[in-house]
Design a protein around this motif. Sequence first.
Motif, PDB file in Angstrom:
ATOM      1  N   ALA A   1      -6.814   9.044  -3.324  1.00 40.87           N
ATOM      2  CA  ALA A   1      -8.156   8.853  -2.755  1.00 40.87           C
ATOM      3  C   ALA A   1      -8.147   9.109  -1.253  1.00 40.87           C
ATOM      4  O   ALA A   1      -9.058   9.758  -0.722  1.00 40.87           O
ATOM      5  CB  ALA A   1      -8.664   7.439  -3.071  1.00 40.87           C
ATOM      6  N   ASP A   2      -7.125   8.621  -0.565  1.00 37.47           N
ATOM      7  CA  ASP A   2      -7.011   8.854   0.884  1.00 37.47           C
ATOM      8  C   ASP A   2      -6.832  10.337   1.182  1.00 37.47           C
ATOM      9  O   ASP A   2      -7.416  10.862   2.139  1.00 37.47           O
ATOM     10  CB  ASP A   2      -5.859   8.056   1.477  1.00 37.47           C
ATOM     11  CG  ASP A   2      -6.122   6.564   1.528  1.00 37.47           C
ATOM     12  OD1 ASP A   2      -7.300   6.145   1.385  1.00 37.47           O
ATOM     13  OD2 ASP A   2      -5.147   5.805   1.706  1.00 37.47           O
TER      14      ASP A   2
ATOM     15  N   SER B   1       0.807  -1.219   0.000  1.00 38.11           N
ATOM     16  CA  SER B   1       0.000   0.000   0.000  1.00 38.11           C
ATOM     17  C   SER B   1       0.841   1.271   0.000  1.00 38.11           C
ATOM     18  O   SER B   1       0.363   2.322  -0.422  1.00 38.11           O
ATOM     19  CB  SER B   1      -0.931   0.006   1.218  1.00 38.11           C
ATOM     20  OG  SER B   1      -0.174   0.029   2.417  1.00 38.11           O
ATOM     21  N   ILE B   2       2.070   1.187   0.426  1.00 37.68           N
ATOM     22  CA  ILE B   2       2.901   2.389   0.503  1.00 37.68           C
ATOM     23  C   ILE B   2       3.286   2.900  -0.898  1.00 37.68           C
ATOM     24  O   ILE B   2       3.770   4.008  -1.051  1.00 37.68           O
ATOM     25  CB  ILE B   2       4.142   2.138   1.394  1.00 37.68           C
ATOM     26  CG1 ILE B   2       4.713   3.447   1.923  1.00 37.68           C
ATOM     27  CG2 ILE B   2       5.196   1.332   0.669  1.00 37.68           C
ATOM     28  CD1 ILE B   2       5.719   3.279   3.039  1.00 37.68           C
ATOM     29  N   GLY B   3       3.024   2.097  -1.925  1.00 38.38           N
ATOM     30  CA  GLY B   3       3.329   2.506  -3.285  1.00 38.38           C
ATOM     31  C   GLY B   3       2.119   2.629  -4.185  1.00 38.38           C
ATOM     32  O   GLY B   3       2.251   2.841  -5.390  1.00 38.38           O
ATOM     33  N   ASP B   4       0.908   2.545  -3.630  1.00 46.21           N
ATOM     34  CA  ASP B   4      -0.317   2.606  -4.421  1.00 46.21           C
ATOM     35  C   ASP B   4      -0.749   4.066  -4.576  1.00 46.21           C
ATOM     36  O   ASP B   4      -1.379   4.646  -3.692  1.00 46.21           O
ATOM     37  CB  ASP B   4      -1.409   1.778  -3.731  1.00 46.21           C
ATOM     38  CG  ASP B   4      -2.685   1.669  -4.549  1.00 46.21           C
ATOM     39  OD1 ASP B   4      -2.962   2.555  -5.385  1.00 46.21           O
ATOM     40  OD2 ASP B   4      -3.418   0.691  -4.335  1.00 46.21           O
ATOM     41  N   LEU B   5      -0.417   4.653  -5.720  1.00 45.63           N
ATOM     42  CA  LEU B   5      -0.655   6.074  -5.937  1.00 45.63           C
ATOM     43  C   LEU B   5      -2.147   6.419  -6.016  1.00 45.63           C
ATOM     44  O   LEU B   5      -2.573   7.449  -5.479  1.00 45.63           O
ATOM     45  CB  LEU B   5       0.066   6.525  -7.213  1.00 45.63           C
ATOM     46  CG  LEU B   5       0.244   8.017  -7.422  1.00 45.63           C
ATOM     47  CD1 LEU B   5       0.995   8.645  -6.252  1.00 45.63           C
ATOM     48  CD2 LEU B   5       0.972   8.275  -8.726  1.00 45.63           C
ATOM     49  N   ASP B   6      -2.932   5.592  -6.658  1.00 45.63           N
ATOM     50  CA  ASP B   6      -4.375   5.862  -6.734  1.00 45.63           C
ATOM     51  C   ASP B   6      -5.000   5.865  -5.345  1.00 45.63           C
ATOM     52  O   ASP B   6      -5.814   6.737  -5.027  1.00 45.63           O
ATOM     53  CB  ASP B   6      -5.076   4.823  -7.620  1.00 45.63           C
ATOM     54  CG  ASP B   6      -4.679   4.945  -9.083  1.00 45.63           C
ATOM     55  OD1 ASP B   6      -4.296   6.055  -9.509  1.00 45.63           O
ATOM     56  OD2 ASP B   6      -4.754   3.925  -9.795  1.00 45.63           O
TER      57      ASP B   6
ATOM     58  N   LYS C   1       3.311  12.497 -11.537  1.00 52.11           N
ATOM     59  CA  LYS C   1       2.007  12.031 -12.023  1.00 52.11           C
ATOM     60  C   LYS C   1       0.870  12.873 -11.452  1.00 52.11           C
ATOM     61  O   LYS C   1      -0.226  12.884 -12.002  1.00 52.11           O
ATOM     62  CB  LYS C   1       1.808  10.552 -11.675  1.00 52.11           C
ATOM     63  CG  LYS C   1       2.795   9.644 -12.396  1.00 52.11           C
ATOM     64  CD  LYS C   1       2.691   8.214 -11.905  1.00 52.11           C
ATOM     65  CE  LYS C   1       3.762   7.342 -12.550  1.00 52.11           C
ATOM     66  NZ  LYS C   1       3.773   5.978 -11.971  1.00 52.11           N
ATOM     67  N   HIS C   2       1.125  13.557 -10.326  1.00 49.44           N
ATOM     68  CA  HIS C   2       0.148  14.449  -9.681  1.00 49.44           C
ATOM     69  C   HIS C   2       0.897  15.673  -9.155  1.00 49.44           C
ATOM     70  O   HIS C   2       0.997  15.870  -7.936  1.00 49.44           O
ATOM     71  CB  HIS C   2      -0.571  13.726  -8.534  1.00 49.44           C
ATOM     72  CG  HIS C   2      -1.436  12.603  -8.973  1.00 49.44           C
ATOM     73  ND1 HIS C   2      -2.725  12.792  -9.430  1.00 49.44           N
ATOM     74  CD2 HIS C   2      -1.201  11.265  -9.048  1.00 49.44           C
ATOM     75  CE1 HIS C   2      -3.243  11.618  -9.753  1.00 49.44           C
ATOM     76  NE2 HIS C   2      -2.338  10.681  -9.539  1.00 49.44           N
ATOM     77  N   PRO C   3       1.434  16.505 -10.049  1.00 53.18           N
ATOM     78  CA  PRO C   3       2.345  17.575  -9.623  1.00 53.18           C
ATOM     79  C   PRO C   3       1.730  18.651  -8.731  1.00 53.18           C
ATOM     80  O   PRO C   3       2.449  19.320  -8.006  1.00 53.18           O
ATOM     81  CB  PRO C   3       2.834  18.169 -10.947  1.00 53.18           C
ATOM     82  CG  PRO C   3       1.781  17.808 -11.944  1.00 53.18           C
ATOM     83  CD  PRO C   3       1.227  16.488 -11.491  1.00 53.18           C
ATOM     84  N   THR C   4       0.418  18.807  -8.762  1.00 52.78           N
ATOM     85  CA  THR C   4      -0.197  19.802  -7.875  1.00 52.78           C
ATOM     86  C   THR C   4      -0.547  19.214  -6.519  1.00 52.78           C
ATOM     87  O   THR C   4      -0.876  19.957  -5.600  1.00 52.78           O
ATOM     88  CB  THR C   4      -1.472  20.403  -8.505  1.00 52.78           C
ATOM     89  OG1 THR C   4      -2.438  19.358  -8.703  1.00 52.78           O
ATOM     90  CG2 THR C   4      -1.151  21.092  -9.829  1.00 52.78           C
ATOM     91  N   ARG C   5      -0.463  17.891  -6.386  1.00 52.66           N
ATOM     92  CA  ARG C   5      -0.834  17.224  -5.137  1.00 52.66           C
ATOM     93  C   ARG C   5       0.362  16.662  -4.376  1.00 52.66           C
ATOM     94  O   ARG C   5       0.298  16.509  -3.158  1.00 52.66           O
ATOM     95  CB  ARG C   5      -1.811  16.060  -5.414  1.00 52.66           C
ATOM     96  CG  ARG C   5      -3.071  16.411  -6.181  1.00 52.66           C
ATOM     97  CD  ARG C   5      -4.065  17.256  -5.410  1.00 52.66           C
ATOM     98  NE  ARG C   5      -4.473  16.796  -4.111  1.00 52.66           N
ATOM     99  CZ  ARG C   5      -5.448  15.943  -3.857  1.00 52.66           C
ATOM    100  NH1 ARG C   5      -6.144  15.409  -4.848  1.00 52.66           N
ATOM    101  NH2 ARG C   5      -5.749  15.616  -2.615  1.00 52.66           N
ATOM    102  N   LEU C   6       1.435  16.305  -5.105  1.00 54.76           N
ATOM    103  CA  LEU C   6       2.571  15.628  -4.493  1.00 54.76           C
ATOM    104  C   LEU C   6       3.858  16.400  -4.756  1.00 54.76           C
ATOM    105  O   LEU C   6       4.207  16.663  -5.910  1.00 54.76           O
ATOM    106  CB  LEU C   6       2.704  14.209  -5.063  1.00 54.76           C
ATOM    107  CG  LEU C   6       1.470  13.318  -4.921  1.00 54.76           C
ATOM    108  CD1 LEU C   6       1.670  12.014  -5.695  1.00 54.76           C
ATOM    109  CD2 LEU C   6       1.152  13.044  -3.466  1.00 54.76           C
TER     110      LEU C   6
END
Length: 192
Positions: free
Chosen positions: A61-62, A52-57, A106-111
């Motif tokens: 969502a979390d 789970s530590i590598g599940d980006l989707d 893959k999510h530059p505004t979030r990560l």
Amino acid sequence: MTYDVHAHCIPPAFRDWLETSGTNHGVEFLESERGTRVRFNGGFTSGLLRDSIGDLDQRIADMDRMGIDVQLLAGWVDFTGYDLSPADGLTLSRAQNDLLAEEAAKHPTRLLPIATLPLQDPEAAVRELDRAMSDLGMVGIQIATTVGPDWLDRAGLDAVWEAAQDKGAFIVVHPMAPLTGVDLDRYFMDNA
């Protein structure tokens, strides 16, 4: 805006790298009934790896469920590799930073990714800090509280602190591998 500054990630590509290339750089996988751990240069052994530590989707969502707008995305602190040789420590840091930056992109505004550094070689750590921030777009670093047998203030890291300050790096100091029997009274922790 709500920021989470304590978020670990093991990108699937980094786990693949560890399994295929890590063994050439002092990384050993230990399988048991409970799961998989990683040992570095016959010394420090990680906690159990979790998929789970590598599940980006799932991460996004979390974050949405918890109302978190942005995470500072760091590697797993167990993977600092401070027990490795300086050359292998640099190889591990570079691979981890490259793949963590790819994951965050893959999510530059979030990560916002932060780097790991090979602190057992302060000169290499300074170079990797520069590369991570200048070339990979990372915003800072995560470091453990000890480097081998030394607390951070005794590990010869003045050049790293100066470089981090010059770069405006966000620094996460993450507890790891406390040194038992060390003179804690100099930190006013003699009652701990």
